[in-house]
Design a protein around this motif. Structure first.
Motif, PDB file in Angstrom:
ATOM      1  N   ILE A 160       7.458  46.177  32.890  1.00  0.00           N
ATOM      2  CA  ILE A 160       8.255  45.705  34.029  1.00  0.00           C
ATOM      3  C   ILE A 160       9.485  44.948  33.544  1.00  0.00           C
ATOM      4  O   ILE A 160      10.593  45.122  34.072  1.00  0.00           O
ATOM      5  N   ASP A 161       9.293  44.098  32.542  1.00  0.00           N
ATOM      6  CA  ASP A 161      10.413  43.325  31.989  1.00  0.00           C
ATOM      7  C   ASP A 161      11.494  44.246  31.413  1.00  0.00           C
ATOM      8  O   ASP A 161      12.692  44.019  31.622  1.00  0.00           O
ATOM      9  N   ASN A 162      11.072  45.279  30.724  1.00  0.00           N
ATOM     10  CA  ASN A 162      12.027  46.242  30.156  1.00  0.00           C
ATOM     11  C   ASN A 162      12.765  47.005  31.259  1.00  0.00           C
ATOM     12  O   ASN A 162      13.962  47.295  31.144  1.00  0.00           O
ATOM     13  N   TYR A 163      12.007  47.319  32.313  1.00  0.00           N
ATOM     14  CA  TYR A 163      12.592  47.999  33.470  1.00  0.00           C
ATOM     15  C   TYR A 163      13.688  47.125  34.087  1.00  0.00           C
ATOM     16  O   TYR A 163      14.785  47.597  34.400  1.00  0.00           O
ATOM     17  N   LEU A 164      13.386  45.839  34.248  1.00  0.00           N
ATOM     18  CA  LEU A 164      14.341  44.893  34.840  1.00  0.00           C
ATOM     19  C   LEU A 164      15.563  44.686  33.951  1.00  0.00           C
ATOM     20  O   LEU A 164      16.675  44.511  34.455  1.00  0.00           O
ATOM     21  N   ILE A 165      15.351  44.704  32.652  1.00  0.00           N
ATOM     22  CA  ILE A 165      16.481  44.556  31.723  1.00  0.00           C
ATOM     23  C   ILE A 165      17.462  45.713  31.901  1.00  0.00           C
ATOM     24  O   ILE A 165      18.686  45.514  32.017  1.00  0.00           O
ATOM     25  N   ASP A 166      16.930  46.930  31.965  1.00  0.00           N
ATOM     26  CA  ASP A 166      17.777  48.112  32.156  1.00  0.00           C
ATOM     27  C   ASP A 166      18.465  48.093  33.525  1.00  0.00           C
ATOM     28  O   ASP A 166      19.649  48.433  33.641  1.00  0.00           O
ATOM     29  N   LEU A 167      17.708  47.676  34.535  1.00  0.00           N
ATOM     30  CA  LEU A 167      18.256  47.636  35.889  1.00  0.00           C
ATOM     31  C   LEU A 167      19.353  46.577  36.006  1.00  0.00           C
ATOM     32  O   LEU A 167      20.395  46.810  36.623  1.00  0.00           O
ATOM     33  N   SER A 168      19.103  45.424  35.382  1.00  0.00           N
ATOM     34  CA  SER A 168      20.086  44.343  35.397  1.00  0.00           C
ATOM     35  C   SER A 168      21.383  44.763  34.714  1.00  0.00           C
ATOM     36  O   SER A 168      22.480  44.449  35.179  1.00  0.00           O
ATOM     37  N   LYS A 169      21.261  45.488  33.613  1.00  0.00           N
ATOM     38  CA  LYS A 169      22.444  45.980  32.895  1.00  0.00           C
ATOM     39  C   LYS A 169      23.281  46.880  33.789  1.00  0.00           C
ATOM     40  O   LYS A 169      24.516  46.825  33.778  1.00  0.00           O
ATOM     41  N   TYR A 170      22.581  47.708  34.572  1.00  0.00           N
ATOM     42  CA  TYR A 170      23.289  48.625  35.470  1.00  0.00           C
ATOM     43  C   TYR A 170      23.949  47.871  36.623  1.00  0.00           C
ATOM     44  O   TYR A 170      25.147  48.051  36.892  1.00  0.00           O
ATOM     45  N   LEU A 171      23.176  47.019  37.312  1.00  0.00           N
ATOM     46  CA  LEU A 171      23.691  46.317  38.486  1.00  0.00           C
ATOM     47  C   LEU A 171      24.803  45.335  38.139  1.00  0.00           C
ATOM     48  O   LEU A 171      25.762  45.169  38.897  1.00  0.00           O
ATOM     49  N   ASN A 172      24.663  44.674  36.998  1.00  0.00           N
ATOM     50  CA  ASN A 172      25.680  43.701  36.587  1.00  0.00           C
ATOM     51  C   ASN A 172      26.792  44.327  35.746  1.00  0.00           C
ATOM     52  O   ASN A 172      27.777  43.651  35.436  1.00  0.00           O
ATOM     53  N   GLY A 173      26.610  45.596  35.401  1.00  0.00           N
ATOM     54  CA  GLY A 173      27.619  46.296  34.612  1.00  0.00           C
ATOM     55  C   GLY A 173      28.350  47.359  35.405  1.00  0.00           C
ATOM     56  O   GLY A 173      29.253  47.051  36.180  1.00  0.00           O
ATOM     57  N   LYS A 174      27.938  48.590  35.252  1.00  0.00           N
ATOM     58  CA  LYS A 174      28.623  49.721  35.869  1.00  0.00           C
ATOM     59  C   LYS A 174      28.714  49.620  37.393  1.00  0.00           C
ATOM     60  O   LYS A 174      29.785  49.819  37.972  1.00  0.00           O
ATOM     61  N   TYR A 175      27.585  49.282  38.044  1.00  0.00           N
ATOM     62  CA  TYR A 175      27.580  49.219  39.505  1.00  0.00           C
ATOM     63  C   TYR A 175      28.550  48.155  40.011  1.00  0.00           C
ATOM     64  O   TYR A 175      29.355  48.406  40.909  1.00  0.00           O
ATOM     65  N   GLN A 176      28.456  46.946  39.434  1.00  0.00           N
ATOM     66  CA  GLN A 176      29.316  45.851  39.884  1.00  0.00           C
ATOM     67  C   GLN A 176      30.789  46.159  39.618  1.00  0.00           C
ATOM     68  O   GLN A 176      31.651  45.851  40.448  1.00  0.00           O
ATOM     69  N   LYS A 177      31.080  46.791  38.481  1.00  0.00           N
ATOM     70  CA  LYS A 177      32.456  47.148  38.160  1.00  0.00           C
ATOM     71  C   LYS A 177      33.022  48.123  39.189  1.00  0.00           C
ATOM     72  O   LYS A 177      34.138  47.933  39.694  1.00  0.00           O
ATOM     73  N   GLN A 178      32.250  49.164  39.520  1.00  0.00           N
ATOM     74  CA  GLN A 178      32.697  50.146  40.511  1.00  0.00           C
ATOM     75  C   GLN A 178      32.853  49.506  41.896  1.00  0.00           C
ATOM     76  O   GLN A 178      33.812  49.796  42.620  1.00  0.00           O
TER      77      GLN A 178
END
Length: 219
Positions: A160-178
């Motif tokens: 679960i922690d690894n899942y959240l790390i990947d999800l956080s990278k997406y939401l705070n990275g690519k998604y937030q940038k777009q």
């Protein structure tokens, strides 16, 4: 006569400022209640939901099974939390622009109130900070703390922690940038529209000021 002229001229100035305030309010309402909310609320088609697609893709990658109903509930709460920043965005934008209008001193006969691109620099910096802060809060309170609900079966905490790390990278990275790029475009369009609307109102104000029979007869 001079006193009467000044009184009528003052009334004309107040009407001018009142009209500008109304233009700013309408422009801001459309920006927040339509343009920005379209970016932040649930997309009309499930296939357009980038966050949901990413969460499902990460689940597949980690060989996890997600409860799609619970996932939809969590994402709805997440987006509702983000939308809470709408009132603060309005408060900042209206507060700064209306203050500028109301404090403007129309000294000379050809003076008009101007709103320029530079007037939006600090305003837009503030509202972007509000949006980014709300994105963080929404993630922490509605995804990070509730993500366990979407998994079926007993899942190892490390997974679960690894899942959240990947999800956080997406939401705070690519998604937030777009998201912020789209946000900037929406804001720029409304800022430009407002600048032009204020110019048009200034032209009407000057035309009435210099062509009104009432004002010119009193002179």
């Amino acid at each position: 006569m001079i006193s009467e002229f000044e009184d009528i001229k003052k009334q004309h100035e107040q009407s001018y400022k009142k009209a500008l305030v109304e233009i700013v309010k309408n422009n801001t309402d459309v920006l927040v209640d339509e343009d920005i909310k379209i970016l932040l609320k649930t997309p009309p088609l499930d296939s357009m939901d980038l966050i949901k697609a990413k969460m499902l893709d990460l689940a597949k990658k980690n060989k996890l099974i997600l409860d799609t109903n619970e996932l939809s509930k969590i994402l709805n709460c997440y987006r509702k939390e983000i939308l809470k920043c709408s009132a603060e965005i309005k408060k900042i934008r209206l507060g700064c622009l209306i203050k500028k209008i109301e404090q403007y001193d129309l000294k000379k006969s050809n003076d008009t109130i101007k709103i320029n691109k530079k007037d939006f620099i600090d305003i837009n910096k503030q509202i972007k900070k509000v949006v980014k802060n709300q994105l963080d809060i929404a993630y922490q309170t509605n995804i990070e703390k509730k993500v366990n609900k979407v998994f079926t079966g007993n899942i190892d905490k490390i997974i679960i922690d690894n899942y959240l790390i990947d999800l956080s990278k997406y939401l705070n990275g690519k998604y937030q940038k777009q998201l912020m790029e789209s946000f900037d475009i929406k804001v720029l369009v409304k800022d430009t529209t407002l600048i032009n609307s204020v110019k048009e109102q200034a032209e009407r104000y000057l035309f009435t000021l210099h062509n009104s029979r009432l004002l010119n007869d009193i002179k």
